[in-house]
Structure formats: structure tokens, C-alpha cells
Design a protein around this motif. Sequence first.
Motif, short mmCIF file in Angstrom:
data_model
loop_
_atom_site.label_atom_id
_atom_site.label_comp_id
_atom_site.label_asym_id
_atom_site.label_seq_id
_atom_site.Cartn_x
_atom_site.Cartn_y
_atom_site.Cartn_z
N THR A 89 45.14 44.91 24.55
CA THR A 89 46.17 45.08 25.56
C THR A 89 45.84 46.38 26.26
O THR A 89 46.37 47.43 25.93
N THR A 90 44.93 46.31 27.18
CA THR A 90 44.40 47.53 27.76
C THR A 90 44.82 47.74 29.21
O THR A 90 44.35 48.65 29.86
N ARG A 91 45.70 46.90 29.73
CA ARG A 91 46.16 47.08 31.11
C ARG A 91 46.94 48.38 31.19
O ARG A 91 47.83 48.63 30.40
N SER A 126 40.05 44.87 31.23
CA SER A 126 40.40 45.02 32.64
C SER A 126 39.32 45.85 33.34
O SER A 126 38.55 46.57 32.69
N GLU A 127 39.28 45.76 34.66
CA GLU A 127 38.28 46.51 35.42
C GLU A 127 38.41 48.03 35.21
O GLU A 127 37.41 48.70 35.03
N LEU A 132 36.07 52.83 32.79
CA LEU A 132 36.21 53.96 31.88
C LEU A 132 35.07 53.96 30.86
O LEU A 132 34.44 54.99 30.61
N LEU A 133 34.77 52.79 30.29
CA LEU A 133 33.69 52.68 29.33
C LEU A 133 32.32 52.95 29.95
O LEU A 133 31.49 53.63 29.38
N GLU A 164 31.91 40.63 37.30
CA GLU A 164 33.25 40.47 37.85
C GLU A 164 33.23 40.60 39.38
O GLU A 164 33.87 39.83 40.09
N ARG A 165 32.46 41.57 39.87
CA ARG A 165 32.36 41.74 41.33
C ARG A 165 31.69 40.53 41.98
O ARG A 165 32.08 40.09 43.04
#
Length: 172
Positions: A89-91, A126-127, A132-133, A164-165
Motif C-alpha cells: 500500500t504505497t500510494r 506506484s510511479e 523513489l527507488l 509504464e511510460r
Amino acid sequence: MEEDNKKPYKIKDVTRAIKKAVVAGTLEEVRTKAAEKFDRTDLPNIHLDSDGTEVDDEDYFQTLEPNAELIAVFSGEQWIDPTHYVTITTRRDSADVTDSPEVERIHLKKLVAQMKTNLCNVSVLSEPDLELLSNMDPNSVADITGKDFIEQLKEASESCMKNERLLTQLSC
């Protein structure tokens, strides 16, 4: 303590990334062997992997089954519920999170710990978390895992961001 009283145990670090086997007859012997196995000079507290119960009593220790799964918790560490590793749950909404460097560092460490248990989890981030990573300084989280894993994680995050892009462009 006689050899007959010794039992095998599975000892893990707090991230559950490193697993070691020990044979011991007392709680103190488990603590000593865990420190040796994890190349530490301080003795860890011992917790049950399943629910975090601290095993701090010799009588209770003697009731443990052979091959009980234990966590070695060293100074400055704490037992973490294993369900936190697989629940992603990283949003992050800017209204909910203060973007201080410390909050970001803690969030980054949680992400790395989740990825350490299963690198495939990177595909559901999430993006903002992928970014961040991919932008992290490997030295900032090297205490959780080795630098080789951090480099793999950065590469996987960058690859997922590119994919994703590309999918976004194709759907337009």
C-alpha cells in the motif's frame, strides 16, 4: 547441557532475508550462536517469527518445537509483522504525508524491505514509489541489504517506469 537436550532452530534476521540454522540447548546458546551467525558482537533478543512474541524466559524456550522459526532482533532493530512485507500500500498523497527527508527515508526502507522478500513486487508499485527507488542513494539503505541487491532493485524500478511510460503512450 547434554547433547540430547539440544534442538535445531531456524534463525532469521529482521528482514527475513538471511536464514541460518542453529542447534542449541538453551536460550543463551541460541542468542550466542545467532550473534556469531550474523557476525555481530551484541547478543540479539529472540522472537517467534509467527507473532513476534519475545522469547526471554528459559522455561518457555524449552517448550519450543524443534525447527521453530525465530527472529534475531539486534539493538536498534524491531520485529516486523511479515504481512507488512507483502501488503503493498504505497500510494502517497501529498496531503497525507509530510515530505520530510526522514519520512521519505523510512518509506524508502519499507519499500526496499518489501522488495527484498520478492523483487516481483516492484511491478505493482506506484510511479512515485518507482521513481523513489530508481533515484535512491544505495548507501542510504545498505544497512537493510547488500549493495548488489540495491543495484538490481534500482534497475528493475527504472525498467518498470520505462514500461509504464510506454504503455501510457500506446494507450493514447
